[in-house]
Design an enzyme around this catalytic site. Structure first.
Site, PDB file in Angstrom:
ATOM      1  N   ARG A   1    -103.014  42.438 110.510  1.00 43.14           N
ATOM      2  CA  ARG A   1    -102.746  43.668 109.750  1.00 43.14           C
ATOM      3  C   ARG A   1    -103.758  44.768 110.052  1.00 43.14           C
ATOM      4  NH1 ARG A   1     -99.280  43.096 104.961  1.00 43.14           N
ATOM      5  NH2 ARG A   1     -97.860  41.459 105.594  1.00 43.14           N
TER       6      ARG A   1
ATOM      7  N   ARG B   1    -101.907  49.922 105.517  1.00 42.49           N
ATOM      8  CA  ARG B   1    -102.148  50.973 104.522  1.00 42.49           C
ATOM      9  C   ARG B   1    -103.595  51.345 104.294  1.00 42.49           C
ATOM     10  NH1 ARG B   1     -98.415  47.915 100.439  1.00 42.49           N
ATOM     11  NH2 ARG B   1     -99.372  46.349 101.756  1.00 42.49           N
TER      12      ARG B   1
ATOM     13  N   ARG C   1     -96.393  56.797 107.081  1.00 39.80           N
ATOM     14  CA  ARG C   1     -95.538  56.184 106.059  1.00 39.80           C
ATOM     15  C   ARG C   1     -95.075  57.173 104.996  1.00 39.80           C
ATOM     16  NH1 ARG C   1     -93.294  53.822 103.734  1.00 39.80           N
ATOM     17  NH2 ARG C   1     -94.062  52.071 102.533  1.00 39.80           N
TER      18      ARG C   1
ATOM     19  N   ASP D   1     -92.612  43.400 111.726  1.00 42.01           N
ATOM     20  CA  ASP D   1     -92.713  42.519 110.559  1.00 42.01           C
ATOM     21  C   ASP D   1     -91.985  41.208 110.817  1.00 42.01           C
ATOM     22  OD1 ASP D   1     -93.780  42.670 107.675  1.00 42.01           O
ATOM     23  OD2 ASP D   1     -91.825  41.731 107.450  1.00 42.01           O
TER      24      ASP D   1
ATOM     25  N   TYR E   1     -88.779  32.471 102.849  1.00 43.73           N
ATOM     26  CA  TYR E   1     -88.383  33.816 102.398  1.00 43.73           C
ATOM     27  C   TYR E   1     -86.893  33.877 102.109  1.00 43.73           C
ATOM     28  CZ  TYR E   1     -92.721  36.444 102.791  1.00 43.73           C
ATOM     29  OH  TYR E   1     -93.969  36.937 102.573  1.00 43.73           O
TER      30      TYR E   1
HETATM   31  O1  CP3 Z   1    -100.884  42.887 111.929  1.00 48.07           O
HETATM   32  C1  CP3 Z   1    -100.444  44.023 112.202  1.00 48.07           C
HETATM   33  O2  CP3 Z   1    -101.124  45.068 112.145  1.00 48.07           O
HETATM   34  C2  CP3 Z   1     -99.039  44.112 112.724  1.00 48.07           C
HETATM   35  C3  CP3 Z   1     -98.051  44.350 111.739  1.00 48.07           C
HETATM   36  C4  CP3 Z   1     -97.633  43.254 110.769  1.00 48.07           C
HETATM   37  C5  CP3 Z   1     -97.085  43.574 109.500  1.00 48.07           C
HETATM   38  N1  CP3 Z   1     -96.639  42.431 108.927  1.00 48.07           N
HETATM   39  C6  CP3 Z   1     -97.017  44.927 108.957  1.00 48.07           C
HETATM   40  C7  CP3 Z   1     -96.657  45.138 107.534  1.00 48.07           C
HETATM   41  C8  CP3 Z   1     -97.565  41.880 110.901  1.00 48.07           C
HETATM   42  C9  CP3 Z   1     -98.079  41.004 112.042  1.00 48.07           C
HETATM   43  C10 CP3 Z   1     -96.925  41.372 109.741  1.00 48.07           C
HETATM   44  C11 CP3 Z   1     -96.621  39.935 109.547  1.00 48.07           C
HETATM   45  C12 CP3 Z   1     -96.141  39.520 108.224  1.00 48.07           C
HETATM   46  N2  CP3 Z   1     -95.220  40.117 107.410  1.00 48.07           N
HETATM   47  C13 CP3 Z   1     -96.529  38.305 107.608  1.00 48.07           C
HETATM   48  C14 CP3 Z   1     -97.448  37.293 108.212  1.00 48.07           C
HETATM   49  C15 CP3 Z   1     -98.864  37.695 108.018  1.00 48.07           C
HETATM   50  C16 CP3 Z   1     -99.381  37.423 106.643  1.00 48.07           C
HETATM   51  O3  CP3 Z   1     -99.855  38.378 106.030  1.00 48.07           O
HETATM   52  O4  CP3 Z   1     -99.344  36.261 106.219  1.00 48.07           O
HETATM   53  C17 CP3 Z   1     -95.851  38.221 106.387  1.00 48.07           C
HETATM   54  C18 CP3 Z   1     -95.962  37.101 105.374  1.00 48.07           C
HETATM   55  C19 CP3 Z   1     -95.023  39.364 106.277  1.00 48.07           C
HETATM   56  C20 CP3 Z   1     -94.085  39.685 105.179  1.00 48.07           C
HETATM   57  C21 CP3 Z   1     -94.357  40.966 104.532  1.00 48.07           C
HETATM   58  N3  CP3 Z   1     -94.187  42.197 105.112  1.00 48.07           N
HETATM   59  C22 CP3 Z   1     -94.835  41.165 103.233  1.00 48.07           C
HETATM   60  C23 CP3 Z   1     -95.163  40.064 102.253  1.00 48.07           C
HETATM   61  C24 CP3 Z   1     -94.932  42.547 103.057  1.00 48.07           C
HETATM   62  C25 CP3 Z   1     -95.287  43.317 101.806  1.00 48.07           C
HETATM   63  C26 CP3 Z   1     -96.652  42.982 101.367  1.00 48.07           C
HETATM   64  C27 CP3 Z   1     -97.372  44.221 101.034  1.00 48.07           C
HETATM   65  O5  CP3 Z   1     -98.586  44.180 101.284  1.00 48.07           O
HETATM   66  O6  CP3 Z   1     -96.746  45.182 100.566  1.00 48.07           O
HETATM   67  C28 CP3 Z   1     -94.572  43.174 104.253  1.00 48.07           C
HETATM   68  C29 CP3 Z   1     -94.614  44.624 104.531  1.00 48.07           C
HETATM   69  C30 CP3 Z   1     -95.609  45.033 105.573  1.00 48.07           C
HETATM   70  N4  CP3 Z   1     -95.702  44.481 106.807  1.00 48.07           N
HETATM   71  C31 CP3 Z   1     -96.555  46.092 105.477  1.00 48.07           C
HETATM   72  C32 CP3 Z   1     -97.198  46.158 106.712  1.00 48.07           C
HETATM   73  C33 CP3 Z   1     -98.238  47.147 107.154  1.00 48.07           C
HETATM   74  C34 CP3 Z   1     -96.764  46.998 104.285  1.00 48.07           C
HETATM   75  C35 CP3 Z   1     -95.588  47.904 104.241  1.00 48.07           C
HETATM   76  C36 CP3 Z   1     -95.891  49.317 103.830  1.00 48.07           C
HETATM   77  O7  CP3 Z   1     -96.336  50.117 104.676  1.00 48.07           O
HETATM   78  O8  CP3 Z   1     -95.609  49.648 102.679  1.00 48.07           O
END
Ligand code: CP3
Length: 354
Positions: free
Chosen positions: A36, A40, A49, A85, A162
């Site tokens: 990540r 944000r 965003r 994602d 999920y």
């Molecule tokens: O790592 C990076 O910079 C690359 C981008 C990336 C995202 N998600 C961006 C994202 C990667 C590799 C992921 C993987 C991901 N997505 C995982 C595995 C990693 C982990 O954290 O265990 C999981 C479980 C997800 C599922 C997911 N996507 C969730 C639970 C959420 C919401 C959680 C939250 O913090 O709001 C997302 C959305 C998401 N994916 C965001 C980002 C930057 C936030 C979205 C936003 O901009 O509002």
């Protein structure tokens, strides 16, 4: 020769420190990237965003490239990770996917039994996820030639959870009920997901990623015997299906109770969370394999003094053995001070310089 060709000539990306570490070769310093790293906590990301939804952002190859490149350059990490994602692939199975501010992702649709699993379409990433492959190509072109690009997918268990929970969960009760009460349906679901993941990752590789990471973020909710019976063979099938010659990282959280089984499922490098000391984890994984991790992302909210002290504890545990990639034990949290992330990356580089 143009300047671009000149750089491509003098810097072979295969020699990047990050890729060397993944292959277990000697490195001049410990490479670092952060799960990540685009997100944000970064103002540039929030600005993008503010103009587009998360889903819209993931579907726009130019914005994907911009966000990916901005993050890696701003924190000076040794590898970029494609902005995307893990949940996008779930849409290819016919489920709805919505991202709600605050409450997290929601997956719409029901899966009752084996017959319902059999009715799900095969995942065809060339059709449903072509925009991700386009994002890889656009990002590769925008990225400095010598910077490796990481592609990724969710692991079969985390994706199935999920789907069955309809979102994030605390107990994973729906997933476990499905798995324990209808093992035939569970295995059929996992096999269908595995076939899709393999095509998806190989498509990313064909489009230009240099390494891939499989995220089994919620696997730690299982007991070791259930991991072996219901998950391990499927994860193993993913690793066996990935194009040969591309280094792989297998990340999970909460894997301490079955780390050896988790390792045996595959991956050149095992990603561990912060609930296990890195040296102990590596001992159990075996030093013939690589390791990635494992600073608790919460340390990034401490003073830089404390943050760097804790970082050095981990770097000392890794002890300059080949096959180590520094990372957090889980993703960067929202509101993390970006200057602490930058200080962390710089400290890893300086402290480990051989
Ligand atoms: O790592 C990076 O910079 C690359 C981008 C990336 C995202 N998600 C961006 C994202 C990667 C590799 C992921 C993987 C991901 N997505 C995982 C595995 C990693 C982990 O954290 O265990 C999981 C479980 C997800 C599922 C997911 N996507 C969730 C639970 C959420 C919401 C959680 C939250 O913090 O709001 C997302 C959305 C998401 N994916 C965001 C980002 C930057 C936030 C979205 C936003 O901009 O509002």
């Amino acid at each position: 020769m143009t300047q671009q060709q000149q750089t491509e000539h003098t810097h072979n990306r295969k020699d990047a420190v990050f890729l060397k570490a993944l292959r277990g070769e000697a490195v001049p310093y410990t490479p670092v990237w952060l799960m990540r790293q685009a997100g944000r906590y970064m103002k540039e990301y929030r600005d993008v965003r503010n103009k587009i939804s998360f889903h819209g952002l993931c579907s726009d190859p130019d914005l994907v490239a911009e966000v990916t490149v901005t993050a890696v350059e701003k924190i000076r990490a040794d590898a970029a990770i494609l902005f995307s994602d893990i949940l996008l692939i779930i849409e290819s199975l016919g489920f709805g996917l919505e991202y709600h501010e605050g409450t997290g992702p929601v997956i719409l649709g029901e899966l009752k039994d084996k017959a319902a699993v059999d009715r799900l379409p095969e995942i065809e990433p060339n059709e449903s996820l072509a925009y991700v492959f386009e994002g890889v190509r656009t990002t590769r072109q925008a990225l400095r030639h010598e910077l490796p690009l990481i592609g990724f997918s969710g692991a079969p268990f985390t994706l199935a959870s999920y789907i069955l929970e309809g979102g994030t969960s605390r107990s994973f009760l729906k997933t476990k009920q499905f798995m324990y009460n209808d093992p035939g349906a569970w295995h059929a679901l996992m096999e269908k997901i595995v076939r899709g993941i393999v095509k998806y990752l190989n498509g990313q590789i064909e489009a230009g990623v240099d390494a891939v990471q499989l995220f089994d973020s919620w696997i730690g909710c299982l007991d070791p015997a259930s991991y072996r019976e219901f998950v391990q063979p499927h994860t193993q099938a993913v690793f066996e299906g990935i194009t040969q010659g591309i280094p792989t990282i297998h990340f999970g959280t909460g894997t301490t109770a079955f780390l050896e089984d988790f390792r045996d499922a595959g991956g050149d490098v095992i990603g561990v969370d912060f609930r296990v000391p890195l040296d102990e984890a590596w001992q159990r994984i075996g030093h013939n394999k690589g390791i990635q991790g494992n600073l608790d992302p919460s340390w990034l909210f401490s003073s830089q003094d404390k943050l760097l002290k804790q970082t050095k504890v981990i770097l000392d545990q890794a002890g300059q053995r080949p096959g180590y990639v520094f990372n957090l034990g889980h993703g960067v949290l929202p509101h993390t001070p970006v200057e602490n992330v930058q200080a962390l990356v710089e400290a890893v580089h300086t402290y480990t310089k051989r």
